[in-house]
Design an enzyme around this catalytic site. Structure first.
Site, mmCIF file in Angstrom:
data_model
loop_
_atom_site.group_PDB
_atom_site.id
_atom_site.type_symbol
_atom_site.label_atom_id
_atom_site.label_comp_id
_atom_site.label_asym_id
_atom_site.label_seq_id
_atom_site.Cartn_x
_atom_site.Cartn_y
_atom_site.Cartn_z
ATOM 1 C CG ASN A 51 56.014 -6.770 7.128
ATOM 2 O OD1 ASN A 51 55.609 -8.372 7.583
ATOM 3 N ND2 ASN A 51 54.637 -7.041 5.306
ATOM 4 C CB SER A 54 57.797 -9.990 4.511
ATOM 5 O OG SER A 54 58.620 -9.810 3.452
ATOM 6 C CB SER A 118 49.412 -15.141 9.892
ATOM 7 O OG SER A 118 48.955 -15.381 8.481
ATOM 8 C CG ASN A 119 53.658 -11.204 5.994
ATOM 9 O OD1 ASN A 119 53.399 -11.465 5.091
ATOM 10 N ND2 ASN A 119 54.093 -10.689 6.887
ATOM 11 C CB THR A 120 52.614 -14.653 2.715
ATOM 12 O OG1 THR A 120 53.803 -14.262 2.809
ATOM 13 C CG2 THR A 120 51.500 -14.101 1.799
ATOM 14 N N GLY A 169 43.492 -15.804 3.209
ATOM 15 C CA GLY A 169 42.924 -17.357 2.415
ATOM 16 C C GLY A 169 41.410 -16.441 1.876
#
Length: 230
Positions: A51, A54, A118-120, A169
Site C-alpha cells: 500500500n 494511503s 484503487s485506494n481512497t 464504490g
C-alpha cells in the site's frame, strides 16, 4: 506487526487472507518498514498488498514515483527470494497520465503479480455532509467513477500482463460488473458492507450473473476489459 503475525499463526479457518503492508507515519526509512513487514507477514498470507497510496500517512504517496517505487519493489522481491507469494501494488485514484505511465512501466518490469485500483481519494466532489471538508481518504459511492476510470487506464497500459483488482464504490452487481468491464479480474469492497451487511455479497453475485447473461458472457473472465477501448 508482531501481534498480527501471532494472530495469523493461531488461525484455524480456511479462505484467502491478504495482508496489507505500509510504513509508520514517523518512519525515517519507509522502505525498510515495508521490508520488515513483508519478511514477517508474507509467509502467513495468500498475497501481500503493498500500500503506497494511503492518504492518511503524510508523504506516503510519494512512493508511487518511479524511482522510489522501483527501489521499494526491488527490495520486496529480493526479500521474497523465490517464494511464491503474490505481490499486489495498491495505487491511488488521484494520478495523472504521466504517473500512470510510470507506474505501469515499473510494474511490468518488476514482475510483480498484480495491481489494486484503487485506494481512497483525496478529491472532494459535491457532498452534503458538514464533514465533507475533513482530511483523509473518501470512500464509498463518490469513489466509484474515478477509481473505475483509473482501472480502465491501467488496463489499457498493462492488458492482462498482471492481475487487476477493482476497488472503490462497489455496492451492487452493476458496480462490480463495471469494474470487470474496465479490466478487473477480481473485485474488493468494504464501505458498502457497513451499510448493507455481509448479505450484500450474495446479492452482488446474483446481480453480476444477470449482467453477464444480459450481455452474452458465459464467464466473468470473458467480460474482463471489454469496456475499455484499446
Amino acid at each position: 506487526m508482531r501481534k498480527a503475525a501471532h494472530n495469523l499463526e493461531r488461525r484455524s479457518g480456511s479462505g484467502i487472507v491478504g495482508i496489507n503492508i505500509g510504513a509508520n507515519k514517523d518512519s525515517e526509512d519507509r522502505i525498510h518498514d515495508y521490508q520488515n513487514c513483508f519478511a514477517m507477514l508474507a509467509p502467513l498470507a495468500a498475497y501481500v498488498t503493498v500500500n503506497v497510496s494511503s492518504p492518511n500517512t503524510p508523504g506516503l504517496r510519494g512512493l508511487q514515483h518511479r524511482d522510489d517505487l522501483t527501489r521499494l519493489l526491488d527490495r520486496l522481491l529480493a526479500t521474497r527470494d523465490g517464494r511464491k507469494i503474490p505481490i499486489l501494488l495498491k495505487i491511488a485514484p488521484d494520478l495523472d497520465d504521466h504517473a500512470l505511465d510510470d507506474i505501469a512501466e515499473v510494474v511490468r518490469l518488476s514482475g510483480i503479480e498484480g495491481l489494486i485500483v484503487s485506494n481512497t481519494t483525496i478529491a472532494r466532489p459535491v457532498l452534503n455532509s458538514r464533514h465533507a471538508g475533513e482530511a483523509g481518504g473518501l470512500s464509498g459511492g463518490p469513489l466509484l467513477e474515478p477509481s473505475t476510470r483509473i482501472l480502465g487506464e491501467m488496463h489499457q497500459r498493462l492488458g492482462r500482463a498482471v492481475t487487476l483488482v477493482g476497488v472503490g464504490g462497489i455496492a451492487s452487481g452493476e458496480d462490480a460488473y463495471a469494474k470487470i468491464r474496465a479490466g478487473a479480474s477480481l473485485v474488493q469492497l468494504y464501505t458498502a458492507l457497513v451499510f448493507h451487511g455481509p448479505g450484500l455479497v450474495v446479492r452482488i453475485k446474483r446481480e453480476l450473473l444477470s449482467c453477464l447473461e444480459r450481455d452474452g458472457f458465459a464467464t466473468v473472465s470473458a467480460a474482463v476489459g471489454t469496456g475499455v477501448k484499446n
